[in-house]
Design a protein around this motif. Structure first.
Motif, mmCIF file in Angstrom:
data_model
loop_
_atom_site.group_PDB
_atom_site.id
_atom_site.type_symbol
_atom_site.label_atom_id
_atom_site.label_comp_id
_atom_site.label_asym_id
_atom_site.label_seq_id
_atom_site.Cartn_x
_atom_site.Cartn_y
_atom_site.Cartn_z
ATOM 1 N N SER A 1 0.737 -1.226 -0.055
ATOM 2 C CA SER A 1 0.182 0.183 0.074
ATOM 3 C C SER A 1 0.767 1.392 0.062
ATOM 4 O O SER A 1 0.275 2.422 -0.494
ATOM 5 C CB SER A 1 -0.981 -0.129 1.188
ATOM 6 N N PRO B 1 -4.575 4.850 -0.798
ATOM 7 C CA PRO B 1 -4.790 3.514 -0.738
ATOM 8 C C PRO B 1 -6.399 3.441 -0.131
ATOM 9 O O PRO B 1 -6.918 4.213 0.322
ATOM 10 C CB PRO B 1 -3.938 2.837 0.423
ATOM 11 N N GLN B 2 -7.013 2.025 -0.492
ATOM 12 C CA GLN B 2 -8.257 1.800 -0.181
ATOM 13 C C GLN B 2 -8.762 1.994 1.223
ATOM 14 O O GLN B 2 -9.560 2.772 1.708
ATOM 15 C CB GLN B 2 -8.755 0.524 -0.636
ATOM 16 N N GLU B 3 -7.673 1.567 2.061
ATOM 17 C CA GLU B 3 -7.907 1.557 3.657
ATOM 18 C C GLU B 3 -8.023 3.037 4.080
ATOM 19 O O GLU B 3 -8.859 3.505 4.875
ATOM 20 C CB GLU B 3 -6.975 0.753 4.515
ATOM 21 N N ARG C 1 -9.017 5.778 2.238
ATOM 22 C CA ARG C 1 -10.094 6.314 1.520
ATOM 23 C C ARG C 1 -11.294 5.721 2.488
ATOM 24 O O ARG C 1 -12.268 6.810 2.672
ATOM 25 C CB ARG C 1 -10.259 5.602 -0.116
ATOM 26 N N GLN C 2 -11.226 4.780 2.733
ATOM 27 C CA GLN C 2 -12.232 4.267 3.599
ATOM 28 C C GLN C 2 -12.261 5.182 4.909
ATOM 29 O O GLN C 2 -13.413 5.312 5.529
ATOM 30 C CB GLN C 2 -12.199 2.682 3.990
ATOM 31 N N HIS D 1 -13.653 8.496 4.387
ATOM 32 C CA HIS D 1 -15.356 8.550 4.394
ATOM 33 C C HIS D 1 -15.936 8.063 5.566
ATOM 34 O O HIS D 1 -17.046 8.963 5.824
ATOM 35 C CB HIS D 1 -15.524 7.097 3.181
#
Length: 311
Positions: A156, A227-229, A231-232, A235
């Motif tokens: 990541s 990285p997706q984590e 962005r989560q 959010h």
């Protein structure tokens, strides 16, 4: 930041090790007549030059924003990592392929001192292992700083400058094993064909590493998201505010290894006046930055709710 200090230590460790190893490999290659050893020498030269490029990228990337580059110069790190990938392929892989093909298709020549070759390869293996240990140690520190496992951080992280020494050290150790195997089989058989094959094998290893480094850098140069984590987490942080009805769109982009742009379009509850909206945006900005410290450019925009059937 601790990760930046670790990045410098990794680069300096790799630079010193590769410079010493390159000199010894070339001496051994010319003395022994081994093309695989010369290919390994070219590999170490490429690695040494690459570390210099990475050191150049550090001060360049830390320049302050200006009118021409309002978000700063953090992407310099991605550019120089891409240059490293190109250099690794041209200076390392191409030379290795050339040496291997020349040895295979040329006239068979006697080898020089095998002992010198083995001594240099053994010493190089020790130095490269030491450099790899330094890099892994710094990588683990960076992973712990972000509460990740080593592998999760490797996948990541956008810090390509720190990943380059790791890639190169592993490739170097694999190349040394291949070179030693080629030298040993050549000694047993008396046929330099195997030395040429070993040189080509080293070229293949360097090509794979160069391609992976280039692909990582390219992704970031064309505007990769966080990285997706992360962005989560952004959010969830925004959604946790009671006055936020809906997050209509969330965009992120890496401006550097540790710099992220966040743009969120939100719909808030009715009845808020201008002062309340400004206070809410300030609270959201602060909360996002607390949750994801790399988010140094945060833009929160108000939008009406999505209408049914609209795009």
């Amino acid at each position: 930041m601790q990760e930046e200090k670790g990045t410098k230590r990794s680069i300096y460790g790799a630079l010193i090790a590769n410079l010493l190893i390159a000199i010894s490999k070339f001496v051994a290659g010319f003395v022994s007549g081994s093309s695989a050893m010369l290919a390994e020498g070219a590999h170490s030269v490429a690695d040494t030059v690459n570390q210099v490029f990475l050191l150049i990228s550090l001060p360049l990337s830390q320049r302050s924003p200006d009118p021409e580059h309002p978000f700063g110069y953090g992407q310099e790190r991605f550019f120089w990592s891409f240059i490293v990938a190109v250099g690794l392929f041209i200076a390392g892989a191409v030379f290795s392929f050339y040496e291997g093909v020349t040895k295979i298709t040329g006239e068979t020549e006697g080898q020089g001192s095998y002992l010198i070759g083995y001594i240099v390869l053994g010493a190089a293996f020790v130095f490269e292992t030491a450099a790899l240990i330094i890099t892994i140690r710094e990588f683990r520190k960076a992973a712990r700083e972000r509460d990740r496992s080593f592998w999760d951080h490797f996948k990541s992280t956008r810090n390509t400058t720190m990943k380059v020494p790791l890639y190169e050290d592993v490739a170097a150790l694999v190349g040394l094993v291949i070179a030693a195997a080629g030298l040993f089989v050549t000694q047993l058989s008396g046929n330099t064909l195997y030395d040429g094959i070993a040189s080509i094998g080293i070229g293949v290893v360097l090509s794979v590493v160069a391609f992976q480094l280039g692909a990582d850098s390219r992704t970031l140069l064309i505007g990769a998201a966080a990285p997706q984590e992360d962005r989560q987490r952004v959010h969830e942080t925004i959604a946790a505010f009671e006055k936020v009805n809906e997050i209509l769109r969330l965009l992120t982009m890496h401006l550097g290894p540790n710099a992220v742009l966040v743009n969120a379009e939100i719909h808030v509850v009715d009845g808020l006046d201008t002062d309340q909206i400004e206070e809410l945006i300030e609270q959201i900005t602060h909360a996002v930055r607390e949750e994801v410290p790399e988010a140094n450019q945060i833009f929160i925009e108000l939008r009406p709710p999505k209408q049914l059937g609209s795009e």
